[in-house]
Each structure stands twice: as structure tokens, then as C-alpha cells.
Design an enzyme around this catalytic site. Structure first.
Site, PDB file in Angstrom:
ATOM      1  N   ARG A  13       0.871  -1.169   0.000  1.00 31.00           N
ATOM      2  CA  ARG A  13       0.000   0.000   0.000  1.00 31.00           C
ATOM      3  C   ARG A  13       0.910   1.222   0.000  1.00 31.00           C
ATOM      4  O   ARG A  13       1.991   1.208   0.586  1.00 31.00           O
ATOM      5  CB  ARG A  13      -0.873   0.008   1.249  1.00 31.00           C
ATOM      6  CG  ARG A  13      -1.782   1.223   1.328  1.00 31.00           C
ATOM      7  CD  ARG A  13      -2.540   1.281   2.635  1.00 31.00           C
ATOM      8  NE  ARG A  13      -3.355   2.491   2.682  1.00 31.00           N
ATOM      9  CZ  ARG A  13      -3.947   2.935   3.767  1.00 31.00           C
ATOM     10  NH1 ARG A  13      -3.823   2.285   4.905  1.00 31.00           N
ATOM     11  NH2 ARG A  13      -4.658   4.044   3.721  1.00 31.00           N
ATOM     12  N   HIS A  14       0.458   2.295  -0.627  1.00 31.06           N
ATOM     13  CA  HIS A  14       1.227   3.542  -0.614  1.00 31.06           C
ATOM     14  C   HIS A  14       1.447   4.020   0.819  1.00 31.06           C
ATOM     15  O   HIS A  14       0.714   3.656   1.740  1.00 31.06           O
ATOM     16  CB  HIS A  14       0.512   4.629  -1.430  1.00 31.06           C
ATOM     17  CG  HIS A  14      -0.825   4.989  -0.863  1.00 31.06           C
ATOM     18  ND1 HIS A  14      -0.980   5.804   0.238  1.00 31.06           N
ATOM     19  CD2 HIS A  14      -2.072   4.619  -1.232  1.00 31.06           C
ATOM     20  CE1 HIS A  14      -2.260   5.937   0.517  1.00 31.06           C
ATOM     21  NE2 HIS A  14      -2.960   5.220  -0.364  1.00 31.06           N
ATOM     22  N   GLY A  15       2.447   4.877   1.001  1.00 26.38           N
ATOM     23  CA  GLY A  15       2.725   5.463   2.315  1.00 26.38           C
ATOM     24  C   GLY A  15       1.655   6.468   2.724  1.00 26.38           C
ATOM     25  O   GLY A  15       0.811   6.877   1.922  1.00 26.38           O
ATOM     26  N   GLU A  16       1.721   6.867   3.983  1.00 26.11           N
ATOM     27  CA  GLU A  16       0.747   7.812   4.528  1.00 26.11           C
ATOM     28  C   GLU A  16       0.727   9.107   3.712  1.00 26.11           C
ATOM     29  O   GLU A  16       1.765   9.644   3.346  1.00 26.11           O
ATOM     30  CB  GLU A  16       1.101   8.147   5.973  1.00 26.11           C
ATOM     31  CG  GLU A  16       0.145   9.140   6.607  1.00 26.11           C
ATOM     32  CD  GLU A  16       0.639   9.664   7.937  1.00 26.11           C
ATOM     33  OE1 GLU A  16       0.076   9.254   8.967  1.00 26.11           O
ATOM     34  OE2 GLU A  16       1.597  10.472   7.941  1.00 26.11           O
ATOM     35  N   THR A  17      -0.489   9.598   3.462  1.00 25.28           N
ATOM     36  CA  THR A  17      -0.667  10.879   2.779  1.00 25.28           C
ATOM     37  C   THR A  17      -1.180  11.916   3.776  1.00 25.28           C
ATOM     38  O   THR A  17      -1.607  11.581   4.892  1.00 25.28           O
ATOM     39  CB  THR A  17      -1.685  10.762   1.626  1.00 25.28           C
ATOM     40  OG1 THR A  17      -2.983  10.499   2.193  1.00 25.28           O
ATOM     41  CG2 THR A  17      -1.292   9.685   0.639  1.00 25.28           C
ATOM     42  N   GLU A  18      -1.175  13.165   3.346  1.00 24.79           N
ATOM     43  CA  GLU A  18      -1.719  14.230   4.198  1.00 24.79           C
ATOM     44  C   GLU A  18      -3.176  13.949   4.537  1.00 24.79           C
ATOM     45  O   GLU A  18      -3.623  14.189   5.658  1.00 24.79           O
ATOM     46  CB  GLU A  18      -1.572  15.580   3.498  1.00 24.79           C
ATOM     47  CG  GLU A  18      -0.129  16.025   3.399  1.00 24.79           C
ATOM     48  CD  GLU A  18       0.059  17.323   2.639  1.00 24.79           C
ATOM     49  OE1 GLU A  18      -0.955  17.974   2.251  1.00 24.79           O
ATOM     50  OE2 GLU A  18       1.225  17.709   2.416  1.00 24.79           O
ATOM     51  N   TRP A  19      -3.934  13.414   3.564  1.00 29.04           N
ATOM     52  CA  TRP A  19      -5.349  13.132   3.812  1.00 29.04           C
ATOM     53  C   TRP A  19      -5.532  11.917   4.706  1.00 29.04           C
ATOM     54  O   TRP A  19      -6.472  11.871   5.488  1.00 29.04           O
ATOM     55  CB  TRP A  19      -6.099  12.969   2.503  1.00 29.04           C
ATOM     56  CG  TRP A  19      -6.387  14.280   1.830  1.00 29.04           C
ATOM     57  CD1 TRP A  19      -5.878  15.511   2.159  1.00 29.04           C
ATOM     58  CD2 TRP A  19      -7.262  14.502   0.735  1.00 29.04           C
ATOM     59  NE1 TRP A  19      -6.370  16.472   1.327  1.00 29.04           N
ATOM     60  CE2 TRP A  19      -7.227  15.881   0.433  1.00 29.04           C
ATOM     61  CE3 TRP A  19      -8.055  13.679  -0.034  1.00 29.04           C
ATOM     62  CZ2 TRP A  19      -7.972  16.443  -0.595  1.00 29.04           C
ATOM     63  CZ3 TRP A  19      -8.807  14.230  -1.068  1.00 29.04           C
ATOM     64  CH2 TRP A  19      -8.764  15.598  -1.337  1.00 29.04           C
ATOM     65  N   ASN A  20      -4.652  10.910   4.612  1.00 28.88           N
ATOM     66  CA  ASN A  20      -4.718   9.793   5.565  1.00 28.88           C
ATOM     67  C   ASN A  20      -4.585  10.346   6.981  1.00 28.88           C
ATOM     68  O   ASN A  20      -5.343   9.972   7.881  1.00 28.88           O
ATOM     69  CB  ASN A  20      -3.589   8.787   5.360  1.00 28.88           C
ATOM     70  CG  ASN A  20      -3.699   7.952   4.107  1.00 28.88           C
ATOM     71  OD1 ASN A  20      -2.680   7.584   3.548  1.00 28.88           O
ATOM     72  ND2 ASN A  20      -4.898   7.621   3.662  1.00 28.88           N
ATOM     73  N   ARG A  65       0.050   9.114  -5.353  1.00 33.70           N
ATOM     74  CA  ARG A  65       0.576   8.629  -4.073  1.00 33.70           C
ATOM     75  C   ARG A  65       1.193   7.240  -4.204  1.00 33.70           C
ATOM     76  O   ARG A  65       2.185   6.928  -3.557  1.00 33.70           O
ATOM     77  CB  ARG A  65      -0.491   8.676  -2.986  1.00 33.70           C
ATOM     78  CG  ARG A  65      -1.751   7.854  -3.238  1.00 33.70           C
ATOM     79  CD  ARG A  65      -2.821   8.232  -2.212  1.00 33.70           C
ATOM     80  NE  ARG A  65      -4.052   7.473  -2.334  1.00 33.70           N
ATOM     81  CZ  ARG A  65      -5.097   7.838  -3.064  1.00 33.70           C
ATOM     82  NH1 ARG A  65      -5.042   8.942  -3.795  1.00 33.70           N
ATOM     83  NH2 ARG A  65      -6.189   7.102  -3.075  1.00 33.70           N
ATOM     84  N   GLU A  89      -7.347   3.103  -6.652  1.00 32.38           N
ATOM     85  CA  GLU A  89      -8.164   2.941  -5.459  1.00 32.38           C
ATOM     86  C   GLU A  89      -9.641   2.951  -5.836  1.00 32.38           C
ATOM     87  O   GLU A  89     -10.028   3.503  -6.879  1.00 32.38           O
ATOM     88  CB  GLU A  89      -7.871   4.057  -4.443  1.00 32.38           C
ATOM     89  CG  GLU A  89      -8.644   3.959  -3.141  1.00 32.38           C
ATOM     90  CD  GLU A  89      -8.420   2.676  -2.338  1.00 32.38           C
ATOM     91  OE1 GLU A  89      -8.698   1.574  -2.865  1.00 32.38           O
ATOM     92  OE2 GLU A  89      -8.008   2.778  -1.175  1.00 32.38           O
TER      93      GLU A  89
END
Length: 193
Positions: A13-20, A65, A89
Site C-alpha cells: 500500500r502507498h505510504g501515509e498521505t496528508e489526507w490519511n 501517491r 483505489e
């Protein structure tokens, strides 16, 4: 195809984003990786450096992302990264970009899952799990050899449910997580961290 007939896979899975980090629904919208998200991609790189990936394709969602994560993971190996829109996604309809606490999940008796994953199935105008299942199955059926897949939280769960031969509602029991790698071979999943 039975669970044991799929090729060997490593799913990230992609790394943490600002929205996560802020609890915002992303779906098909863009949010950049945080510094923590970049560090998580580096952790995935270290995990995969311990694995012989000779003969593996590297296939990534075209969403920014996921691509950023793939570049962080594979920049030192110079692996060729190809994209496939089937790894995007799940579309979260009109709920994309909204804070989860602003949204209400109903007790829909037709819902496949409950809990936090229900946001994605019940999203107004969204893709829904049945369509996502069809999309992920089409992708898996197209594989002709082992692969590393860089994708998203819900899409990762659906891919793994299909490879493991579980029903859709088993998605809620599968571990999620950023900065880890899921290894699937012969119908068995192993979490690498």
C-alpha cells in the site's frame, strides 16, 4: 482460477498521505505523501531488498501517491515500473475529499461489509465493492508471472481476498497497514515488516 494458481505476489500500500493523517476520504483524488509516508516507503524498500525479485514485474496504480511510493521503493534498484489503471483505489463518489467524521454509514442490509470499510461501499456515487471485485479479478487474471504490486488500502484488501479465495466480507479481517509488505504465494499470505 483457484487461490493456489495465482502467481507469487508482493503487495504494497502507498505510504501515509496528508489526507490519511487528517481522516479525509481520498478515493481517486490526490494527496501527497507525508514525511512519515516517505519513511514507510523506505521501510518497504528495506523489506524487499531481502527478497530475490528476479523475474518479477513491478506494477503500480497510476495515482500519484502510489507512484511516489513506487519510486521511493525502487529508485535504487532501477526496476522498471509500469502502471495499470486496474490497480487504482476504489472510487468514493461524492464522499471523496470529505472528512470521515462528517459522513454517516447506514445499516444497509445489502451491505457486504460493516465497520470502517463500509464508507467505501456506501459512498454516494462510488464504485462499490462488487465493481471493485470485478476490476481486481480482471487484473489478477491478466497476470502471467510473479509481480510486485503497489496500490491502495481498499484495492489491496480486495486483491488479497481474491488471491486467498475468501468472500468479500473477509476484507474486514485482513490486516491493512502502510510501511509493510504482503507476500502471497500458494494461497497463503505472510505479513513482512
Amino acid at each position: 482460477m483457484s487461490a493456489s494458481q495465482y502467481p507469487e505476489l508482493y503487495i504494497l500500500r502507498h505510504g501515509e498521505t496528508e489526507w490519511n493523517a487528517s481522516g479525509r476520504m481520498q478515493g481517486r483524488l490526490h494527496s501527497p505523501l507525508t514525511q512519515k509516508g516517505i519513511a514507510q516507503a523506505h521501510a518497504q524498500r528495506r523489506i524487499l531488498e531481502q527478497v530475490d525479485l528476479s523475474g518479477f514485474d513491478v506494477i503500480c496504480s497510476p495515482q500519484t501517491r502510489a507512484l511516489h511510493t513506487a519510486v521511493e521503493v525502487f529508485s535504487q534498484s532501477r526496476a522498471e515500473i509500469r502502471t495499470d489503471p486496474l490497480l487504482r483505489e476504489i472510487h468514493a463518489g461524492t464522499w471523496q475529499g470529505r472528512i470521515r467524521t462528517e459522513l454517516e454509514i447506514t445499516g444497509d442490509p445489502k451491505a457486504t461489509v460493516d465497520g470502517p470499510l463500509a464508507f467505501y461501499e456506501q459512498a454516494e456515487g462510488g464504485e462499490g465493492f462488487k465493481a471493485l471485485q470485478t476490476r481486481c479479478q480482471t487484473f489478477l487474471d491478466s497476470l502471467d508471472g510473479p509481480a510486485v504490486l503497489i496500490t491502495h488500502g481498499i484495492t489491496s484488501r480486495m486483491l488479497r481476498v481474491l488471491v486467498l479465495g475468501h468472500p468479500i466480507d473477509a476484507m474486514v479481517d485482513l490486516p491493512g497497514g502502510q510501511g509493510v509488505v504482503f507476500h502471497l504465494k500458494d494461497g497463503v499470505q505472510e505479513l513482512l515488516q
